[in-house]
Design a protein around this motif. Structure first.
Motif, mmCIF file in Angstrom:
data_model
loop_
_atom_site.group_PDB
_atom_site.id
_atom_site.type_symbol
_atom_site.label_atom_id
_atom_site.label_comp_id
_atom_site.label_asym_id
_atom_site.label_seq_id
_atom_site.Cartn_x
_atom_site.Cartn_y
_atom_site.Cartn_z
ATOM 1 N N HIS A 293 0.853 -1.187 0.000
ATOM 2 C CA HIS A 293 0.000 0.000 0.000
ATOM 3 C C HIS A 293 0.891 1.240 0.000
ATOM 4 O O HIS A 293 1.928 1.260 0.668
ATOM 5 N N PRO A 294 0.495 2.283 -0.728
ATOM 6 C CA PRO A 294 1.295 3.517 -0.726
ATOM 7 C C PRO A 294 1.359 4.123 0.675
ATOM 8 O O PRO A 294 0.393 4.076 1.433
ATOM 9 N N GLU A 295 2.530 4.659 0.994
ATOM 10 C CA GLU A 295 2.748 5.321 2.277
ATOM 11 C C GLU A 295 3.438 6.664 2.011
ATOM 12 O O GLU A 295 4.249 6.780 1.111
ATOM 13 N N ARG A 296 3.108 7.656 2.809
ATOM 14 C CA ARG A 296 3.667 8.993 2.658
ATOM 15 C C ARG A 296 5.057 9.035 3.304
ATOM 16 O O ARG A 296 5.259 8.486 4.385
ATOM 17 N N TYR A 297 6.011 9.688 2.630
ATOM 18 C CA TYR A 297 7.356 9.833 3.190
ATOM 19 C C TYR A 297 7.829 11.271 3.026
ATOM 20 O O TYR A 297 7.279 12.043 2.239
ATOM 21 N N GLY A 298 8.868 11.630 3.779
ATOM 22 C CA GLY A 298 9.456 12.953 3.656
ATOM 23 C C GLY A 298 10.848 13.004 4.254
ATOM 24 O O GLY A 298 11.135 12.347 5.256
ATOM 25 N N ILE A 299 11.700 13.777 3.610
ATOM 26 C CA ILE A 299 13.057 14.025 4.091
ATOM 27 C C ILE A 299 13.277 15.531 3.984
ATOM 28 O O ILE A 299 13.141 16.106 2.897
ATOM 29 N N GLY A 300 13.605 16.166 5.107
ATOM 30 C CA GLY A 300 13.832 17.607 5.107
ATOM 31 C C GLY A 300 15.083 17.985 4.334
ATOM 32 O O GLY A 300 15.979 17.154 4.126
ATOM 33 N N PRO A 301 15.180 19.259 3.902
ATOM 34 C CA PRO A 301 16.325 19.702 3.103
ATOM 35 C C PRO A 301 17.675 19.494 3.794
ATOM 36 O O PRO A 301 18.639 19.068 3.166
ATOM 37 N N ALA B 192 12.194 14.369 -2.470
ATOM 38 C CA ALA B 192 12.404 14.310 -1.023
ATOM 39 C C ALA B 192 11.127 14.000 -0.266
ATOM 40 O O ALA B 192 11.170 13.699 0.922
ATOM 41 N N ALA B 193 9.981 14.069 -0.933
ATOM 42 C CA ALA B 193 8.704 13.783 -0.278
ATOM 43 C C ALA B 193 7.721 13.268 -1.314
ATOM 44 O O ALA B 193 7.853 13.531 -2.508
ATOM 45 N N GLY B 194 6.753 12.521 -0.830
ATOM 46 C CA GLY B 194 5.718 11.998 -1.715
ATOM 47 C C GLY B 194 5.153 10.709 -1.168
ATOM 48 O O GLY B 194 5.204 10.447 0.027
ATOM 49 N N ASP B 195 4.635 9.899 -2.061
ATOM 50 C CA ASP B 195 4.101 8.584 -1.699
ATOM 51 C C ASP B 195 5.025 7.519 -2.253
ATOM 52 O O ASP B 195 5.596 7.679 -3.326
#
Length: 135
Positions: free
Chosen positions: A27-35, A67-70
């Motif tokens: 299943h798609p999951e949201r991710y993120g990495i700060g600058p 750096a962010a998305g699904d």
């Protein structure tokens, strides 16, 4: 150190039901990495991910350039790691995508040998169990 985020869904922990790994989907999951964290990851000579979720997040960012998305990235044996060079992870349950991710990194034989040892030595499995460093 660099902090990454993956909003883990049930799909990460569910047993795989497909007879073919190649046909399985997460299943798609949201991710993120700060600058700032992204710069640290770029500058690192070797990235040691703490947890399979961190591995999936970092590998997704490297593959997509975002750096962010699904993400629905499914890492299993045959996968070529682009950024992660080592990982610290729990002993995962059989028939899960997490165990396949470990096998993709360490190799099938070494992973199975480590799991045989863990069972014989009564290690604790799953999220709050014992862990291993895979290099």
């Amino acid at each position: 150190m660099a902090w990454v985020t993956l909003h883990v869904g049930l799909g990460t922990f569910q047993p795989l039901h497909s007879g073919r790994i190649e046909g399985a989907r997460l299943h798609p999951e949201r991710y993120g990495i700060g600058p700032r964290e992204l710069e640290r990851l770029r500058a690192a000579r070797r990235v040691v991910a703490v947890g399979t979720t961190a591995v999936r997040t970092i590998e997704t960012a490297w593959r997509t350039g975002r750096a962010a998305g699904d993400t629905d990235i499914f890492i299993y044996p045959g996968y070529e790691f682009q950024r992660v060079g080592a990982m610290l992870t729990n002993f995962h349950l059989p028939r899960t995508s997490l165990l396949l991710l470990v096998a993709a990194f360490a190799g099938r034989d070494l992973t199975l040998a480590a799991y045989r040892h863990a069972v014989e030595a009564h290690y604790r499995f799953y999220s709050y169990g014992d862990c291993m460093l895979v290099v």
